[in-house]
Structure formats: structure tokens, C-alpha cells
Design an enzyme around this catalytic site. Structure first.
Site, short mmCIF file in Angstrom:
data_model
loop_
_atom_site.label_atom_id
_atom_site.label_comp_id
_atom_site.label_asym_id
_atom_site.label_seq_id
_atom_site.Cartn_x
_atom_site.Cartn_y
_atom_site.Cartn_z
N GLY B 27 48.17 44.87 34.57
CA GLY B 27 47.15 44.17 33.79
C GLY B 27 47.33 42.69 33.96
N ASN B 28 46.29 41.94 33.65
CA ASN B 28 46.38 40.49 33.72
C ASN B 28 45.27 39.89 32.88
OD1 ASN B 28 44.03 40.39 35.73
ND2 ASN B 28 45.56 41.50 36.92
N SER B 44 51.47 37.44 39.91
CA SER B 44 51.35 38.83 40.39
C SER B 44 52.65 39.61 40.23
CB SER B 44 50.95 38.80 41.88
OG SER B 44 50.80 40.09 42.39
N SER B 73 48.03 36.50 40.24
CA SER B 73 47.61 37.91 40.28
C SER B 73 46.79 38.20 41.52
CB SER B 73 46.77 38.21 39.03
OG SER B 73 46.08 39.42 39.21
N ASP B 75 44.43 40.03 41.67
CA ASP B 75 43.03 40.13 41.25
C ASP B 75 42.38 38.77 41.00
OD1 ASP B 75 42.95 43.01 41.15
OD2 ASP B 75 44.22 42.89 39.38
N HIS B 94 41.95 42.31 32.85
CA HIS B 94 41.90 43.55 33.63
C HIS B 94 43.11 44.39 33.24
CE1 HIS B 94 41.61 46.46 36.75
NE2 HIS B 94 42.66 46.03 37.40
N HIS B 96 44.69 48.81 33.42
CA HIS B 96 44.50 50.22 33.79
C HIS B 96 44.72 51.07 32.54
CE1 HIS B 96 44.98 49.93 38.42
NE2 HIS B 96 44.68 48.75 37.95
N ASP B 119 29.18 47.93 17.25
CA ASP B 119 29.67 46.70 16.61
C ASP B 119 30.05 45.63 17.64
OD1 ASP B 119 29.42 47.43 13.93
OD2 ASP B 119 31.45 48.25 13.79
N HIS B 168 38.69 52.76 39.62
CA HIS B 168 39.66 51.69 39.46
C HIS B 168 40.01 51.50 37.98
CE1 HIS B 168 40.86 47.28 40.66
NE2 HIS B 168 41.76 47.89 39.95
N TYR B 227 28.83 40.23 8.62
CA TYR B 227 30.17 40.83 8.57
C TYR B 227 31.21 39.70 8.57
CZ TYR B 227 34.20 43.64 9.96
OH TYR B 227 35.44 44.25 10.02
#
Lengths: 231, 231, 231, 231
Positions: B27-28, B44, B73, B75, B94, B96, B119, B168, B227
Site C-alpha cells: 500500500g502507499n 517503494s 513507490s 506506483d 492504493h 490491496h 453516505d 489488481h 450531518y
């Protein structure tokens, strides 16, 4: 002897309950010293919270216990056959982690449904066949290793560092115990996501395109890898 | 440079494992300084428990590394294209995360089955198409960003701040890194509940009526929101 | 009286919430002193975080409370019938653990899909029938025990130390309370994996071959066991 | 004013994240002082880890804020209508807990598949219909309460202290906030188990016999209850 390797394999074993991969004593990690032809493995049926580095058992490639007071893992002959069949590996893990074991119990190889899989495994992770009654009788744990080796005939075990044994559970391997544990964790994540993927899309038209599988595997592995901070 | 933004993006990155959205380094988070035209992103393949604010990498909108010792990263080109395509956003995530990734692996957009979805997301969360072999070859990560932008042509990315990339996983975005992480957490909850919803009612006659979707989105967003405690 | 047994059964009870098997007060463990013909059981409806060893209730085999200030578990007559029907057991557990209870609610016995099951249970774990209206009226908890005993007629309760009660939940047993808890944990893991196995392979052609079931059960149990460190 | 009730309702609110029932601010608990005709409720959109007892808002039965600096929960008009429709209740909980919300999203009432359900809820837990566009426009939150009341016409809300709102999520209630939270936890456990039950047995021939439902409900509730330690 092999104090550093024992410490590493102790740490790798302890990672299994920490990562949620084992209940009670249902798992073991071994690590190989290729120069000396000896490997180190967890003792059989010992609680993880009582395990100590000095409890690791040293075994040679004929399966003889070279050092250690306790019995080695009952799966030792399987580890032994894998070290003989796959000369490039230095660590092996066996667990009954729930998602991977469910695929093994279903008797199914794991299709590549996404990049999480492709980042680590190049293609389907196979499910090895059941042993015959004779193979079970003649040497169950040894023949488990031979059937895994048979499953990988013509395949590169470094590109697919995992297998499921039908009605049993997964084995993973790597350059050392820590890497084999890493793959065991990844395998559990993949098998969780792939089960849910099939529930969401039972048509099986959603395999990862081969070019995308290649891209992801090769951006992390081999001479052109560019993921991470290099070696 | 950009010390405050680095600190924010470091904190946003650390929220991912804390919320159970990442295994290992999967993740990043990045965050944008629109005035300077620079963004900050995780390096990365670095372990979250070793990450420090000063490790964040600074990148410009041509994709050049402006500051930082490590590689950004892998990505990063995807983040870059999203910042160019969606000028109103200031943070991107991002992951997974398992439930959202399962929908991505199934190749399916996420229907609005309830108010938890409404929401935060006004309408279906789309699943972007696979890249072609040529797009993968020409610049996989950059083209991933372009295909997401293509998916949102004619849509307002502020009203649906998430996408799934087929085979992905998810990307989410927001006004800053923290908001993008918030949406990543919400997306994971929604995709979990929507999977179970379909198991309980496979007839798909249970979409949320449009008037109810509008009500929930608009009571939290826009000029008539009521809200919370106001701005 | 029976201070040591009370302490053991207190510890066994506390293991249930620690292992995630109970919500609120939905479980109980008892343990038997065969020489004295007395058993010790959790009081009814008491929070686990307020429970103390001295709160355990002592009951005789006619169901009379011999010691203790509180009411014993409302399931006490079920435990009593099981101790009478299965003279070899010394501990009993009842929970509403979610996976095992789901199989009980489905009204299904648990097929042997893998070695995790075969290591502990030799063959299918049965699901006992519903009680009739008369049996419920006449003595619900006592008749629950009698119906379990009926389910095991011709079976060895030491080889299959668990049962599901239809529309209710599991009971497990063992040589003492700790072993019965161990089997309750194993049962929950098995029922989780077996549910997922059926989702992955609904054809039911994936039962564990009998020779493999025998091998796994017998390498852990009986005179030729070789798993673990011996007795 | 109402310091003790505020403290109780604060504690009941804090139990929701502790029990895993809420993500971010997706839940609220209120509690009623029937003598004074005032109820206390969580402020809208406030993080649980910043909440304090003195932040609770006091509201009267016309919906006027009587005390408190912040806005009350946006669901306040729903709570208000439930207090008016069900005079015996003293606490209400609303969450988006994942399993119960999945049933609500599926638009399905919860059948009684086992004793865990029957111990707390006497019969099916209903799913209230969607509001019409007019009802949403006229007063969404107030009409949500009225539709729940409509759903319980002819039913005893003390015997089935929960409802699902279609495409939204659950409400539970009880004699006070703590009991309403208790039922919210039980509802989440039941909806988890019932989903799995249907996956294991889709034939729906496994409902709990009525005599068994009656037995379990009545051994815990009413004049002949014998579960627990009495009053």
C-alpha cells in the site's frame, strides 16, 4: 552447532502464530545449511510459547538426528525430500492456515486472479494429488515430499514457491526460513481473496491476463526488477 | 522541504496497517502541494515499522524525484496521472485490502446496496478495464492512471472518490492523504458488506432506491449537509 | 472441597473467551472427579471477567448441588447425562462458537475434508437430532444429554470427542476440562475451513480417503502414535 | 442535568467500538429518563476516542435540544419516534455493524435458525420496508422511526428488541442503553451465524422448531425463567 541458523529458524517459527497462521502446534519451519548438508527444524508438538532457539533439532540429509533432545517435527521426512528435490531452496514452511488449507481440502490449485498473486507466484499454485494407500503405508511423510516433487516436474519451484497437498494443507519455501514464512503469509492472503473473488464472480472469466501476470512478476523478480530499493 | 506534508503523509501511510488494510508493504499514500506542484509519496517496498517521516519522497508533476534518498513507490506514475486528471484532489491511496481487491479481481463495479455506501459515494464505484498488452509494455503504471482517468470521463471524482483496477486492487482519493485513507477504510467495509449482501440475496432486487441514495449523500455533502458539527 | 479441580475448571472456562469461542456468557466447562462421583461446573450466566475459582459449583451424579452459592449452569443436566453415558470422559465443554454453531444450525454433521479433522476426530462428527416437543417439556437439558448419548450408540466417544446439537451448538469432551476445551478450539477451526471448502468445491468429491484419515488419527492416538514427544 | 444518565449513555456508546460494531462514527446510543420525558444521545459525527460524558446531548420528546453544545446525532428523530411508539423501552442503539447491515442490505428479515437467536428474540427479526420518496422528503429520520413502529404493529417490541431498516442497518432497544447495546452485539453474532448457516444449508428446512424457540426464550425471560442467578 548451527547456533545462528537455529536462532533464525526459531524466529521464523515464532512468526507463524504472530501472523495468525497456526493454531496450537499446527505448523513448522525448517532452514538448511547447504554447505554442511544439515537442516534445522522445530521439535514435534511443542507449544510455541514454550519454544526456545536451543530446542531446534539438527537433521542430516539421510534423515538422522544430529543434535537435539526432542523428536523433530513429524513432517521432517517431507522437508528432507523437498531439500533434495529443490536444491536452490534454503527454508520450508508447513502450516494448516485456514484459507490455504480450505483450497487444499477442496482439492484445487489456485488460479491467478490478480496482481497480489502475480507479484509472488508466476502462474497457478498447484494442488498435489492424494497419496495412494501404498504410499501412505510405505512412508507417509517421505512420500508426501516425493509427490510434491512430482507435482513440480517441469516447473521452476523458485517461480511458484508454494504447493497445496490435497486434503491436507500448504507448504511454502524460499531462500531461507524467513522468506518461506513470507510466502506462507502471502499465500494465506491470496487464498482468502481468491475465495471471495469466486463468490463474487463464479463465471471464471476473470483470470489475470498473461501479460499482466508477467509484468507484475518481473517487476519484482529477475534482472529487470524495479520494485523496492534494489539489492 | 515540505516537512509538514511529509509528516501528514507519513501519518496517513501508518494508518493503513493500523486499520488492517495492508499486509507487508502492499500500500502507499501520497499527498499533493498544489501551489508548488509537488507531491510526497512513500518509498517503494519499505516496511511500515521502519518508515520515518523523513523517508517520504518528493516528486514533481513531470515525475522527477526532487528530494529523497530512496526510490519512490513503484506506483508513483499512477498517482501522478491521477493528480493531473483530477485537479481537485490532494491525496491518493492504493492498497490491496482484501475485500476491495476481491471485487477488483472479480472485475466488478460496486453497486450501492445501502446507506453506508451512499453516505460517501454517490452511485456505483466503477471497475476500470484491464490494460492492453501494449499499454502494459509502454508504461504500465502511467497507463494505469490514464485508464482510471478514462473510467471517470463524464463522472465527478469528488462524488465517487474510489475506483477498482481489474485484477489488481483499489485506489481512493480525497482532499488530502488522511481523507483518502478514510475513504479506503470505508471502501473496505462496504465491499465486505456488499459481498455478504449478495450471498444473502442473489436476485439483485435490493439496490438502494435513488431517492435514498441522494438523501444520504446530500445530508453529508454539499451546501445542505446537516450531518456532524458543521465546518 | 475439590479445590484443585475447581482451579482447573476455572482455568478451562477462562480459556473460552481468550480463544474467541464465547460472546458474553455463552459457554461452560465442567470437570469430573470419577473417584468421588462429583463434578465441578461454571455458575449460570456469570460474566467471565468476574468469575473466580471459588465460584465453581460442585454437583453429584444425581444432579444435587453439593457445594456452591450460585446456581450451576442451566446446562448442568446435559453434562450429567454425558458423564453417565460416557464413563471414560473427565471434562465437557459447551459453547455457541460461531462456525460450529452454524453447522449445528444447518443441521449437518461435519464430513472429514482434511487432516486437521483426521488428527483429532476419526470420522464424521455427527449432528444430533432435534428433541421432540415431549422431550423438551419433560426435561429439556437432561434429554439433550440423552439424545447425544443416543447419537453415539455404537460409536466410540473417545474417537469422535464432539457433537453438534441441531439448531443449538456444539459439545466437546475429553479426559479433562483442558482437553475438552482443546477439542472445542479444534472443532471451530475445522468447521471454519470446512465451510470454505464447500464454497470452493460444492461437488463433494473431495472427502479425505479413508487410508489417509486412519494414518493421521493413528499417528497421534493409540499405541503406535509417533507425533509429539511421547508420554 | 441527568449526569448519571449521561455517564451511562457515554459508557454504552463507548462499548460499540470496543465490541467491533462501529467503524469511525457509524453508530449511536441514547437513553431515556421516562419520568422527566427527556433522553440523552451522542452528538453527531464525533470520534469515539474524543467523546466525553459531558458531550451527551439532552433532548425532549418534542425533539428540542434541552442541553448540550453540539448537534445531536442526525438519527435523533428516529430515536424520538421509537421512544414514543414503544413506551416500555429506555435505550436505543443504531449501528452499521457489518453482518446485521448485510441482512438489511439484502432486504431480509432474520429467521430463527437456533437457540442463540431464541434466547433473546422470540421469532423472526423483521426487516422494515424502504421509505417512499415522499417520506424521505418530508422528514427522513422521523419517518424511519414511524416505519419501524409500523413494522411492529401487533408485535411486542420487548420480545423482539431489534429491527433491520432495508438498505440501511439495524436498530436495537432495551430497558436501558446497556441492554440495547447487549442486543446489538447479540444481533451481530446471530446474523453472522445465520449467513453461514444458509451457505451450508440453502434448503431452508432447518428452522428451529417452535417448541424449542419457546423453551429457550422462556427459560431466560418471564416469570418461569431459570437461566442465571435470578433477580
Amino acid at each position: 552447532m548451527l547456533e545462528e541458523l537455529k536462532e533464525q529458524i526459531y524466529e521464523a517459527n515464532m512468526e507463524l502464530p504472530k501472523r495468525g497462521l497456526v493454531t496450537y502446534t499446527w505448523g513448522n519451519v525448517s532452514g538448511m545449511d547447504r554447505e554442511r548438508g544439515l537442516f534445522v527444524i522445530k521439535p514435534s508438538g511443542v507449544d510455541y510459547n514454550k519454544l526456545r532457539p536451543e530446542d531446534m533439532i539438527v537433521v542430516d540429509l539421510e534423515g538422522n538426528k544430529v543434535e537435539g533432545e526432542m523428536n523433530p517435527s513429524s513432517d521432517t521426512p517431507t522437508h528432507l525430500e523437498l531439500y533434495k528435490a529443490f536444491p536452490e531452496i534454503g527454508g520450508i514452511v508447513h502450516t494448516h492456515s485456514p484459507f490455504a488449507t480450505s483450497w487444499a481440502q477442496a482439492g484445487r490449485g489456485i488460479p491467478c486472479y490478480g496482481t497480489t498473486h502475480a507479484d509472488y507466484f508466476h502462474g497457478e499454485i498447484p494442488c498435489a494429488r492424494n497419496l495412494t494407500a501404498e504410499e501412505i503405508e510405505d512412508g507417509y511423510e517421505k512420500n508426501t515430499g516425493l509427490v510434491i516433487a512430482e507435482t513440480f516436474r517441469g516447473k521452476n519451484p523458485a517461480h511458484v514457491p508454494a504447493v497445496l497437498c490435497k486434503n491436507h494443507g500448504p507448504f511454502t519455501w524460499g531462500k531461507d526460513g524467513a522468506e518461506a514464512v513470507h510466502y506462507a503469509v502471502v499465500l494465506e492472503e491470496i487464498t482468502k481473496m481468491n475465495l471471495m473473488t469466486e463468490l463474487l464472480n463464479p463465471t471464471a472469466d476473470n483470470r489475470t491476463p498473461q501479460c499482466m501476470q508477467d509484468k507484475h512478476f518481473l517487476r519484482k523478480h529477475g534482472p529487470h526488477a524495479y520494485y523496492g530499493q534494489g539489492k
